[in-house]
Structures are given as structure tokens and as C-alpha cells.
Design an enzyme around this catalytic site. Structure first.
Site, PDB file in Angstrom:
ATOM      1  N   ARG A 133       0.814  -1.170  -0.086  1.00  0.00           N
ATOM      2  CA  ARG A 133      -0.054   0.123   0.126  1.00  0.00           C
ATOM      3  C   ARG A 133       1.037   0.976   0.117  1.00  0.00           C
ATOM      4  NH1 ARG A 133      -4.333  -0.699   4.318  1.00  0.00           N
ATOM      5  NH2 ARG A 133      -5.083  -1.968   2.512  1.00  0.00           N
TER       6      ARG A 133
ATOM      7  N   GLU B 241      -0.603  -7.210  -5.378  1.00  0.00           N
ATOM      8  CA  GLU B 241      -1.368  -6.086  -5.672  1.00  0.00           C
ATOM      9  C   GLU B 241      -0.774  -4.905  -4.830  1.00  0.00           C
ATOM     10  OE1 GLU B 241      -6.123  -5.760  -4.256  1.00  0.00           O
ATOM     11  OE2 GLU B 241      -4.672  -5.515  -2.479  1.00  0.00           O
TER      12      GLU B 241
ATOM     13  N   ALA C  86     -10.358   4.662   4.691  1.00  0.00           N
ATOM     14  CA  ALA C  86     -10.378   3.017   4.396  1.00  0.00           C
ATOM     15  C   ALA C  86     -10.135   2.478   5.624  1.00  0.00           C
ATOM     16  CB  ALA C  86      -9.371   2.614   3.239  1.00  0.00           C
TER      17      ALA C  86
END
Ligand code: 0O2
Length: 209
Positions: A87, A149, A161
Site C-alpha cells: 500500500r 497487489e 479506508a
């Protein structure tokens, strides 16, 4: 009933996860180099900070169950593309797009899937840019391409989030309507705030020129 790997499948999964750890380490080293180069030699990096994680066996089992798949190591490898994930937090939404272009230009890590939830937020209000990148890992005399990812978002999107994830967990995925409505309002306000902050940044940059 809670989803779980059998003992045999758990052992197979644990072995398989090692390669995902190597792929994640590889991609994070590449990100660090991109960040340091842009920051120290190119006038500024869009990356604020980034972190990585390998999905836990429990979370992998839960996702396979959600997809109505048998809980096996092979299904995890074949059907899930977010076992390894990183992330990246950027200052401004515009930075997200410049970073995406940089990542797409990497010759050795191919982007195999792209989802722009920044321009097209999810109905929940979730905003983030997702890429699945195939990262080559050389081991045991062969090269394997492992999907990782990449989630790219601003600090404000991340704040939202993280809170929404906690609420979702608390209510076992089914958030009551009054709370989901409130979260959508917050997500929209956060997007507006991101834009206004960028305008201020833009004005300062113009003045500096
Ligand atoms: P975790 O624990 O973060 O790994 P799906 O995962 O079924 O929604 P898909 O196609 O696998 O769908 O991937 P998608 O939609 O690109 O989302 C993958 C990840 O994005 C999720 O992983 C979350 O991390 C994040 N995400 C997506 N939608 C939302 C949302 O509405 N709220 C929040 N807080 N995060 C979201 P996991 O596996 O669900 O969870």
C-alpha cells in the site's frame, strides 16, 4: 462455520507463501529505489510512505470461502491475486496517477490488472488505485511470476479506508444503513478536501516559479 485450511493444505500453503514474501520484498526494494531517485535526484517523489503485507492463512481461507472455492493452497495460488500486497500513500490524488505511470513503465514487472477506484469510487465510497503486478522471482533454477497487489491512495483516503474496514469488521461485513450513508458522506468530503489541498499546493508551486 469459520473457513480453515486442513493440516495438509496449511503446510502446502505455508511453503507457497515463501515465494510471495520474496516477490513482495523484490517489489518493495524497487519502490524504495524509485522513491529515493525521485526524491534525491529528480526534484521530488510522489510517495509519502509505503508498507507491505502477506495475507494471513485465515484471511486467505475466508476469501476462498467467499468465492465458493475449496480451501486449498492450489486454489489460493490460482485464484487470488492479493496474497502479497503493498500500500503506497501519496500526498495528492494527482500524485497517484504519476506514480501509476512510473510503475507501468517498469520493464520487468508487468501490470496485469488495473482498477481506478479514485475516478470511479466503489459504492461504499472506497477510493484507491489498484494494480496487480507480476513480479519475477528467480529461485531453484527457474523464474516464477508472482502477482502482487499495489494499492495507491492519499493519506485522507487511507484514513477513511482504515476506519471503514474497522466498521465492516465490527458488523461482520453488513454495515447498518445509517453508518454506511455517513461513511459515503465522509468519503465525498475527503475527496473534496484532497482536491482543495491540491489547489493550495498548486498555487504555492506557481508562486515559487
Ligand atoms: P484485506 O484484508 O484488505 O486484504 P473483493 O476483495 O472481493 O472486494 P477484488 O476484486 O478481490 O474484490 O478486489 P478489489 O475490489 O480490487 O479489492 C481488494 C482490496 O481492496 C480489499 O482486499 C481491500 O483491501 C480493498 N477494498 C476494496 N473495497 C473496499 C472497501 O469498500 N472498503 C475498504 N476499506 N477496503 C476495500 P480484501 O481482501 O477485501 O481485504
Amino acid at each position: 462455520m469459520s473457513a480453515q485450511f486442513s493440516d495438509t493444505e496449511f503446510t502446502l500453503l505455508k511453503d507457497a507463501l515463501t515465494v510471495y514474501e520474496w516477490a513482495l520484498k523484490t517489489l518493495m526494494t524497487k519502490l524504495q529505489i524509485i522513491h529515493e531517485d525521485l526524491k534525491n535526484f529528480q526534484g521530488g517523489s510522489p510517495i509519502e510512505h509505503f508498507k507491505g503485507r502477506i495475507k494471513t492463512p485465515d484471511s486467505i481461507a475466508k476469501k476462498l470461502q467467499k468465492l465458493n472455492l475449496e480451501i486449498t493452497a492450489e486454489n489460493a495460488k490460482q485464484r487470488l491475486q492479493d496474497i502479497a500486497g503493498t500500500r503506497i500513500i501519496c500526498q495528492f490524488s494527482k500524485d497517484i496517477y504519476s506514480l501509476v505511470e512510473t510503475l507501468k513503465s517498469m520493464p520487468d514487472c508487468e501490470v496485469i490488472l488495473e482498477k481506478d477506484y479514485v475516478t470511479n469510487p466503489k459504492p461504499s465510497g472506497y477510493r484507491s488505485y489498484h494494480l496487480i503486478m507480476n513480479v519475477p522471482v528467480f529461485y531453484s533454477g527457474k523464474t516464477e511470476k508472482i502477482p502482487v497487489e499495489v494499492q495507491i491512495r492519499t493519506e485522507a483516503m487511507d484514513f477513511w479506508a482504515t476506519l471503514e474496514h474497522k466498521v465492516r469488521y465490527k458488523y461482520n461485513e453488513y454495515i447498518p444503513a445509517h453508518l454506511s450513508d455517513e461513511l459515503i458522506i465522509c468519503a465525498d468530503k475527503i475527496a473534496e478536501l484532497d482536491n482543495r489541498m491540491y489547489l493550495i499546493h498548486d498555487i504555492i508551486s506557481l508562486i515559487n516559479q
